[in-house]
Enzyme design. Structure first.
Site, PDB file in Angstrom:
ATOM      1  CG  ASP A  31      31.505  44.233  34.579  1.00  0.00           C
ATOM      2  OD1 ASP A  31      31.422  43.731  35.721  1.00  0.00           O
ATOM      3  OD2 ASP A  31      31.641  43.540  33.553  1.00  0.00           O
ATOM      4  CD  GLU A  74      29.658  38.315  36.186  1.00  0.00           C
ATOM      5  OE1 GLU A  74      29.250  37.151  36.332  1.00  0.00           O
ATOM      6  OE2 GLU A  74      28.966  39.226  35.667  1.00  0.00           O
TER       7      GLU A  74
END
EC number: 3.5.1.18
Length: 381
Positions: free
Chosen positions: A78, A140
């Site tokens: 991500d 994250e």
């Protein structure tokens, strides 16, 4: 499988990953792409969605081999939103000159691609002598509630924890080889709400000013030197981040006041001990205060040993630099991994991460791949 099928070029894989618009919490196909590549290399893959059923967080775990040493690479696919004003489409993976541009190339799709390419090159030499795994989350850059933490817990339940983990965060401020992270400070936030009695400023004896109580408590908290640092950590730091009363009038004593603070703490403290201290100080000044504490991670340290030395030697052999072992900066997913196995962080140069026109030098992708390969070989794989 022939050697020609191995994805040994980190640039090609990095560009494929960059084209996946995986702005957290979206995945954009990044993990499916990565899983396909790893399965083609012989990895067993597991898609591990955690969190709400309607919007689960994507996570990928892949493992090749069953023996020891067992090395894990942790990372994330991500990315943060690109924002405006890029010179190139942030998801077009444009190469201009000696640089590759794209949101997430430094943090940290480039690091993921380099590790996969390093494993591919190792497999061209023959079978692994142990096992290699990848723990890749899609959470994250977001709240980090349903990513690395539940995946590492899942591994523990399966009895499949690695011996050592490398987290591919962009640890290098300026040049590849600057820094290996061997620990991180803990981080906690506190919200203190002091309730008083509202009244007119001309009649303070008929009121109880919560601002005075809050300021007294915060003055005592900030006056204390938490510590002078430890062998591997700088001194802990307490910072008041806001004081709010919501009072636009000049002649009213407010009925409540809210203060917020953050503590970045080293390995001389625990979140629980600091919480108890904050509560004790606040309640001496404001017995009815409400204290809410959120601990996002404890301080941790991987003592320099064989694995860290091996990683440091791999960095030096490729870059000619001896990396500094460091514990500074913010938190990372290593805080979750450190509860189960030793972990160190090393990745690309992070000078442009989260910035407009995020980019890395093409040569650093090749060099990081060589570093990861040298580390695997030195680690006994």
């Amino acid at each position: 499988m022939t050697g020609s099928t191995f994805p040994t070029d980190p640039v090609a894989l990095a560009r494929d990953l960059l084209r996946c618009q995986s702005v957290t919490p979206a995945d954009g196909g990044a993990q499916a792409l990565l899983a396909g590549v790893l399965e083609g290399m012989g990895f067993e893959t597991f898609h591990l969605p955690f969190g709400p059923a309607d919007v689960p967080t994507p996570n990928l775990y892949a493992r090749l081999g069953k023996g020891h040493p067992a090395l894990c690479f942790a990372g994330h696919t991500d990315v943060v939103p690109p924002g405006e004003g890029w010179a190139h489409d942030p998801f077009a993976a444009v190469i201009e000159g000696d640089r590759l541009y794209g949101r997430g190339i430094a943090d940290m799709k480039g690091g993921v691609a380099c590790f996969v390419a390093a494993v591919a090159r190792r497999l061209e030499q023959g079978p692994l002598k142990g096992s290699v795994s990848l723990l890749i989350t899609g959470d994250e850059e977001g709240p980090a509630h349903f990513g690395t933490k539940p995946v590492i817990e899942w591994l523990a339940e399966r009895g499949e924890l690695p011996d050592f983990c490398v987290l591919g965060e962009p640890t290098n401020p300026q040049a590849l080889g600057d820094v290996i992270k061997i620990g991180r400070r803990g981080s906690m936030n506190a919200v203190v709400t002091v309730h008083g009695t509202q009244g007119h400023v001309a009649y303070p004896h008929l009121a109880d000013n919560p601002v005075h109580r809050l300021l007294a408590a915060f003055s005592e908290l900030t006056a204390r030197e938490l510590d002078a640092g430890s062998e591997w950590f700088d001194p802990s730091s307490l910072q008041v981040t806001s004081i709010d009363v919501g009072n636009g009038a000049t002649n009213i004593i407010p009925g409540s006041a809210v203060g917020r603070l953050n503590i970045r703490f080293n390995d001389l403290h625990t979140g629980a001990a600091l919480t108890a201290w904050i509560e004790d100080v606040v309640r001496r000044h404001a017995p009815q205060a409400d204290v809410q504490v959120s601990i996002s991670g404890e301080a941790f340290l991987t003592q320099p040993g064989d694995a860290v030395t091996c990683l440091s030697e791999a960095v030096r052999s490729v870059t000619g630099r001896t990396p500094r072992l460091d514990t500074g900066g913010g938190t990372s997913d290593a805080r979750f991994i450190s509860q189960y196995c030793e972990v160190a962080e090393f990745g690309l140069v992070g000078a442009t991460m989260h910035k407009r026109d995020e980019n890395v030098e093409l040569g650093t992708l090749e060099d990081l791949t060589r570093i990861y390969l040298a580390f695997m070989e030195g680690y006994g794989l």
